[in-house]
Design a protein around this motif. Structure first.
Motif, PDB file in Angstrom:
ATOM      1  N   LEU A 251       0.829  -1.209   0.000  1.00 37.75           N
ATOM      2  CA  LEU A 251       0.000   0.000   0.000  1.00 37.75           C
ATOM      3  C   LEU A 251       0.861   1.256   0.000  1.00 37.75           C
ATOM      4  O   LEU A 251       0.335   2.356  -0.088  1.00 37.75           O
ATOM      5  CB  LEU A 251      -0.925   0.002   1.222  1.00 37.75           C
ATOM      6  N   ASN A 252       2.200   1.093   0.130  1.00 35.66           N
ATOM      7  CA  ASN A 252       3.092   2.242   0.302  1.00 35.66           C
ATOM      8  C   ASN A 252       2.565   3.130   1.436  1.00 35.66           C
ATOM      9  O   ASN A 252       2.437   4.349   1.301  1.00 35.66           O
ATOM     10  CB  ASN A 252       3.219   3.035  -1.004  1.00 35.66           C
ATOM     11  N   ALA A 253       2.236   2.466   2.548  1.00 37.41           N
ATOM     12  CA  ALA A 253       1.641   3.162   3.691  1.00 37.41           C
ATOM     13  C   ALA A 253       2.641   4.130   4.314  1.00 37.41           C
ATOM     14  O   ALA A 253       3.855   4.016   4.110  1.00 37.41           O
ATOM     15  CB  ALA A 253       1.175   2.147   4.729  1.00 37.41           C
ATOM     16  N   HIS A 254       2.126   5.080   5.088  1.00 30.33           N
ATOM     17  CA  HIS A 254       2.994   6.038   5.784  1.00 30.33           C
ATOM     18  C   HIS A 254       3.480   5.508   7.118  1.00 30.33           C
ATOM     19  O   HIS A 254       4.486   5.977   7.647  1.00 30.33           O
ATOM     20  CB  HIS A 254       2.253   7.358   5.993  1.00 30.33           C
ATOM     21  N   ALA A 255       2.746   4.552   7.691  1.00 27.65           N
ATOM     22  CA  ALA A 255       3.151   4.011   8.999  1.00 27.65           C
ATOM     23  C   ALA A 255       2.499   2.656   9.220  1.00 27.65           C
ATOM     24  O   ALA A 255       1.377   2.404   8.766  1.00 27.65           O
ATOM     25  CB  ALA A 255       2.765   4.969  10.124  1.00 27.65           C
ATOM     26  N   LEU A 256       3.234   1.794   9.903  1.00 25.98           N
ATOM     27  CA  LEU A 256       2.730   0.490  10.355  1.00 25.98           C
ATOM     28  C   LEU A 256       2.915   0.440  11.866  1.00 25.98           C
ATOM     29  O   LEU A 256       4.042   0.553  12.360  1.00 25.98           O
ATOM     30  CB  LEU A 256       3.509  -0.641   9.677  1.00 25.98           C
ATOM     31  N   VAL A 257       1.803   0.301  12.595  1.00 27.26           N
ATOM     32  CA  VAL A 257       1.861   0.240  14.059  1.00 27.26           C
ATOM     33  C   VAL A 257       1.349  -1.119  14.503  1.00 27.26           C
ATOM     34  O   VAL A 257       0.196  -1.478  14.242  1.00 27.26           O
ATOM     35  CB  VAL A 257       1.017   1.352  14.707  1.00 27.26           C
ATOM     36  N   SER A 258       2.215  -1.887  15.158  1.00 22.87           N
ATOM     37  CA  SER A 258       1.833  -3.196  15.675  1.00 22.87           C
ATOM     38  C   SER A 258       1.459  -3.059  17.150  1.00 22.87           C
ATOM     39  O   SER A 258       2.242  -2.554  17.952  1.00 22.87           O
ATOM     40  CB  SER A 258       2.995  -4.179  15.495  1.00 22.87           C
ATOM     41  N   ILE A 259       0.245  -3.514  17.478  1.00 21.52           N
ATOM     42  CA  ILE A 259      -0.315  -3.334  18.821  1.00 21.52           C
ATOM     43  C   ILE A 259      -0.084  -4.598  19.651  1.00 21.52           C
ATOM     44  O   ILE A 259      -0.551  -5.679  19.288  1.00 21.52           O
ATOM     45  CB  ILE A 259      -1.836  -3.056  18.746  1.00 21.52           C
ATOM     46  N   HIS A 260       0.611  -4.446  20.761  1.00 26.42           N
ATOM     47  CA  HIS A 260       0.870  -5.570  21.671  1.00 26.42           C
ATOM     48  C   HIS A 260       0.720  -5.122  23.113  1.00 26.42           C
ATOM     49  O   HIS A 260       0.629  -3.925  23.409  1.00 26.42           O
ATOM     50  CB  HIS A 260       2.313  -6.087  21.492  1.00 26.42           C
ATOM     51  N   ASN A 261       0.725  -6.136  24.003  1.00 25.48           N
ATOM     52  CA  ASN A 261       0.883  -5.866  25.427  1.00 25.48           C
ATOM     53  C   ASN A 261       1.909  -6.825  25.984  1.00 25.48           C
ATOM     54  O   ASN A 261       2.139  -7.906  25.435  1.00 25.48           O
ATOM     55  CB  ASN A 261      -0.467  -5.930  26.133  1.00 25.48           C
ATOM     56  N   ASN A 262       2.517  -6.451  27.076  1.00 28.04           N
ATOM     57  CA  ASN A 262       3.812  -6.973  27.458  1.00 28.04           C
ATOM     58  C   ASN A 262       3.742  -8.026  28.559  1.00 28.04           C
ATOM     59  O   ASN A 262       2.693  -8.215  29.192  1.00 28.04           O
ATOM     60  CB  ASN A 262       4.679  -5.792  27.933  1.00 28.04           C
ATOM     61  N   ALA A 263       4.853  -8.690  28.789  1.00 27.12           N
ATOM     62  CA  ALA A 263       5.001  -9.667  29.875  1.00 27.12           C
ATOM     63  C   ALA A 263       6.446  -9.639  30.332  1.00 27.12           C
ATOM     64  O   ALA A 263       7.310  -9.075  29.665  1.00 27.12           O
ATOM     65  CB  ALA A 263       4.607 -11.058  29.396  1.00 27.12           C
ATOM     66  N   ALA A 264       6.685 -10.251  31.478  1.00 29.09           N
ATOM     67  CA  ALA A 264       8.042 -10.431  32.004  1.00 29.09           C
ATOM     68  C   ALA A 264       8.773  -9.111  32.255  1.00 29.09           C
ATOM     69  O   ALA A 264       9.830  -8.854  31.667  1.00 29.09           O
ATOM     70  CB  ALA A 264       8.857 -11.319  31.062  1.00 29.09           C
ATOM     71  N   PRO A 265       8.228  -8.246  33.125  1.00 27.95           N
ATOM     72  CA  PRO A 265       8.930  -6.992  33.458  1.00 27.95           C
ATOM     73  C   PRO A 265      10.103  -7.252  34.394  1.00 27.95           C
ATOM     74  O   PRO A 265      10.198  -8.309  35.007  1.00 27.95           O
ATOM     75  CB  PRO A 265       7.855  -6.186  34.182  1.00 27.95           C
ATOM     76  N   ASP A 266      10.979  -6.222  34.506  1.00 27.67           N
ATOM     77  CA  ASP A 266      12.077  -6.321  35.474  1.00 27.67           C
ATOM     78  C   ASP A 266      11.566  -6.168  36.907  1.00 27.67           C
ATOM     79  O   ASP A 266      12.132  -6.747  37.827  1.00 27.67           O
ATOM     80  CB  ASP A 266      13.128  -5.242  35.184  1.00 27.67           C
ATOM     81  N   GLY A 267      10.486  -5.360  37.100  1.00 29.07           N
ATOM     82  CA  GLY A 267       9.968  -5.170  38.445  1.00 29.07           C
ATOM     83  C   GLY A 267       9.068  -3.965  38.524  1.00 29.07           C
ATOM     84  O   GLY A 267       8.658  -3.410  37.501  1.00 29.07           O
ATOM     85  N   PRO A 268       8.722  -3.530  39.762  1.00 25.74           N
ATOM     86  CA  PRO A 268       7.861  -2.352  39.929  1.00 25.74           C
ATOM     87  C   PRO A 268       8.442  -1.134  39.219  1.00 25.74           C
ATOM     88  O   PRO A 268       9.664  -0.994  39.099  1.00 25.74           O
ATOM     89  CB  PRO A 268       7.832  -2.151  41.448  1.00 25.74           C
ATOM     90  N   TYR A 269       7.549  -0.254  38.746  1.00 25.97           N
ATOM     91  CA  TYR A 269       7.980   0.892  37.956  1.00 25.97           C
ATOM     92  C   TYR A 269       7.197   2.115  38.390  1.00 25.97           C
ATOM     93  O   TYR A 269       6.029   2.022  38.732  1.00 25.97           O
ATOM     94  CB  TYR A 269       7.753   0.599  36.463  1.00 25.97           C
ATOM     95  N   ASP A 270       7.852   3.248  38.352  1.00 18.56           N
ATOM     96  CA  ASP A 270       7.235   4.496  38.811  1.00 18.56           C
ATOM     97  C   ASP A 270       6.423   5.118  37.675  1.00 18.56           C
ATOM     98  O   ASP A 270       6.833   6.096  37.062  1.00 18.56           O
ATOM     99  CB  ASP A 270       8.329   5.463  39.279  1.00 18.56           C
ATOM    100  N   GLY A 271       5.257   4.530  37.371  1.00 17.44           N
ATOM    101  CA  GLY A 271       4.430   4.992  36.262  1.00 17.44           C
ATOM    102  C   GLY A 271       4.345   3.924  35.191  1.00 17.44           C
ATOM    103  O   GLY A 271       4.925   2.842  35.333  1.00 17.44           O
ATOM    104  N   PRO A 272       3.592   4.211  34.133  1.00 14.40           N
ATOM    105  CA  PRO A 272       3.425   3.207  33.073  1.00 14.40           C
ATOM    106  C   PRO A 272       4.776   2.802  32.468  1.00 14.40           C
ATOM    107  O   PRO A 272       5.601   3.652  32.154  1.00 14.40           O
ATOM    108  CB  PRO A 272       2.562   3.941  32.034  1.00 14.40           C
ATOM    109  N   GLY A 273       4.993   1.506  32.319  1.00 14.11           N
ATOM    110  CA  GLY A 273       6.256   0.991  31.778  1.00 14.11           C
ATOM    111  C   GLY A 273       6.174   0.712  30.287  1.00 14.11           C
ATOM    112  O   GLY A 273       6.798  -0.244  29.806  1.00 14.11           O
ATOM    113  N   SER A 274       5.435   1.547  29.564  1.00 15.06           N
ATOM    114  CA  SER A 274       5.215   1.321  28.124  1.00 15.06           C
ATOM    115  C   SER A 274       6.533   1.263  27.367  1.00 15.06           C
ATOM    116  O   SER A 274       7.462   2.031  27.637  1.00 15.06           O
ATOM    117  CB  SER A 274       4.349   2.444  27.550  1.00 15.06           C
ATOM    118  N   GLU A 275       6.581   0.348  26.403  1.00 14.44           N
ATOM    119  CA  GLU A 275       7.754   0.209  25.539  1.00 14.44           C
ATOM    120  C   GLU A 275       7.300   0.272  24.094  1.00 14.44           C
ATOM    121  O   GLU A 275       6.265  -0.283  23.746  1.00 14.44           O
ATOM    122  CB  GLU A 275       8.437  -1.146  25.772  1.00 14.44           C
ATOM    123  N   VAL A 276       8.081   0.950  23.256  1.00 15.52           N
ATOM    124  CA  VAL A 276       7.808   0.961  21.819  1.00 15.52           C
ATOM    125  C   VAL A 276       9.122   0.720  21.085  1.00 15.52           C
ATOM    126  O   VAL A 276      10.091   1.462  21.265  1.00 15.52           O
ATOM    127  CB  VAL A 276       7.171   2.293  21.364  1.00 15.52           C
TER     128      VAL A 276
END
Ligand SMILES: [Zn+2]
Length: 412
Positions: A251-276
């Protein structure tokens, strides 16, 4: 199928959890935390989980729209030789090659295939098992690839935007599973559909608060595609990584965004631990990843939870020692691509949030705001972290998916 390849495949499916196929699924001890829809503190025998929704949630669609019904077939052959084809009402015969006497499947109406070539009335495609095929133009509705030459940035007309949203996992590849049984592939699909619905309608954004309002300051995007098309199982289908990226490329798109949710964190985090995760060689992919991190932190911080995260949470790459992207969605895509890991489904508190329409909408809202900023501003994003090359495991594969089949149109 050879037994060893089946075993290898099962091992790969079992490993598919964080991102695509990098880390084993988390087998967190089962607890009995019910999803919360209001502010609450839920106590179990082992943990106290705090999960709080924002005090005055705005109007939240309870469920995203269903996919559109199967279209009518095209009446005349296309002139472009790349694009996307949706199987028309009644199904479409797919052939391995044009000399084949019999189709290998009559594909279910509504299924989507990237078109990578054309010869007269025949369209060359990649099916969602990453296998090649051919289909006649008069059994599909064809959308040619985008020919706008505008680059993302200030001055870009959002109504020209071609955006591909990839709900991670699908079919037997279920992704991560939360402690109470919430399944990542289902959450990802719901969020992706909410994102599509936002992109398909005009809006006004209060950029001070991030609130998305009725209005027309931002037009609908030109084209929005989901890589898990509606099929007989309601888009719960297995699709290959090459299939997903080839849709965006064709499609010669301008962006591809893959939607996931995570597992196996290092530990407690001060706020959302979002990763991209972004592509190692693409500055546009990197900018988009920083914008998504920024908008996720803004949107998710309105919720209260016992957040967890990795020590290097944020916008980053994941490359092997040879310097190439480990994740196939990033490595195989020619257009700017990112993998969003919004929240930790393995964390009881965040799993409870992910079960609510409010949080799923906040996830979609964050991706929507990020795409608007990516395409129409020069904003750079934030939250970038330096990471070491990742040495465990190999590259996630774009090869044909042995367990996958193309859903067939039922007999009349
Ligand atoms: Zn995932």
């Amino acid at each position: 199928m050879h037994r060893f390849s089946l075993l290898l495949l099962l091992a790969l499916v079992a490993a598919a959890c964080q991102g695509e196929a990098a880390e084993p699924p988390t087998t967190t001890t089962m607890t009995t935390i019910a999803p919360t829809t209001t502010s609450s503190t839920t106590t179990t025998s082992t943990t106290t989980t705090t999960t709080t929704l924002p005090p005055t949630p705005t109007t939240i669609p309870a469920a995203p729209a269903r996919d559109a019904p199967a279209p009518e077939a095209d009446a005349s052959p296309p002139t472009a030789s790349r694009g996307a084809a949706v199987v028309a009402a009644g199904g479409a015969d797919l052939y391995r090659d044009r000399e084949a006497a019999e189709p290998y499947v009559r594909a279910h109406e509504g299924l989507l295939f990237p078109i990578v070539g054309r010869d007269g009335e025949w369209l060359e495609l990649l099916d969602h098992c990453n296998d090649p095929g051919w289909v006649r133009f008069d059994q599909v509705a064809f959308s040619p690839w985008n020919t706008t030459t505008d680059r993302p940035g200030a001055g870009f007309d959002f109504s020209d935007a071609v955006i591909v949203v990839d709900p991670g996992h699908g079919g037997p590849n279920i992704g991560a599973v939360g402690p109470t049984g919430l399944i990542e592939k289902e959450v990802n699909l719901d969020i992706a559909r909410r994102t599509r619905d936002l992109l398909n309608a005009p809006h006004t954004v209060d950029w001070e608060t991030g609130e998305i309002l009725d209005g027309s300051a931002i037009p609908p995007a030109g084209q929005v595609w989901l890589t898990r098309p509606e099929g007989p199982e309601g888009a719960d289908i297995e699709t290959g990584l090459t299939f997903r990226t080839t849709i965006a490329d064709s499609l010669n798109a301008h962006a591809l965004v893959s939607i996931h949710n995570n597992a196996a964190p290092d530990g407690p985090y001060d706020g959302p631990g979002s990763e991209v995760y972004h592509q190692v060689t693409s500055t546009e992919s990197k900018r988009l990843s920083g914008l998504i991190v920024e908008e996720m932190r803004r949107g998710f911080s309105l919720f209260e939870a016992d957040w967890v995260g990795d020590d290097d949470a944020g916008a980053k790459i994941r490359v092997g020692e040879n310097g190439v992207d480990i994740y196939g969605i990033l490595r195989l895509s020619d257009i700017p691509a990112v993998i969003a890991e919004g929240a930790y489904i393995s964390n009881p508190s965040e799993e409870a949030l992910l079960a609510t329409p409010e949080f799923r909408q906040a996830y979609a809202d964050a991706v929507y705001r990020s795409l608007v900023r990516f395409l129409t501003t020069d904003d750079g994003g934030s939250g970038f972290v330096d990471v070491e090359p990742f040495t465990a495991g190999g590259l996630s594969s774009g090869a044909p998916v042995q367990t996958c089949t193309v859903a067939a149109q039922p007999d009349e």
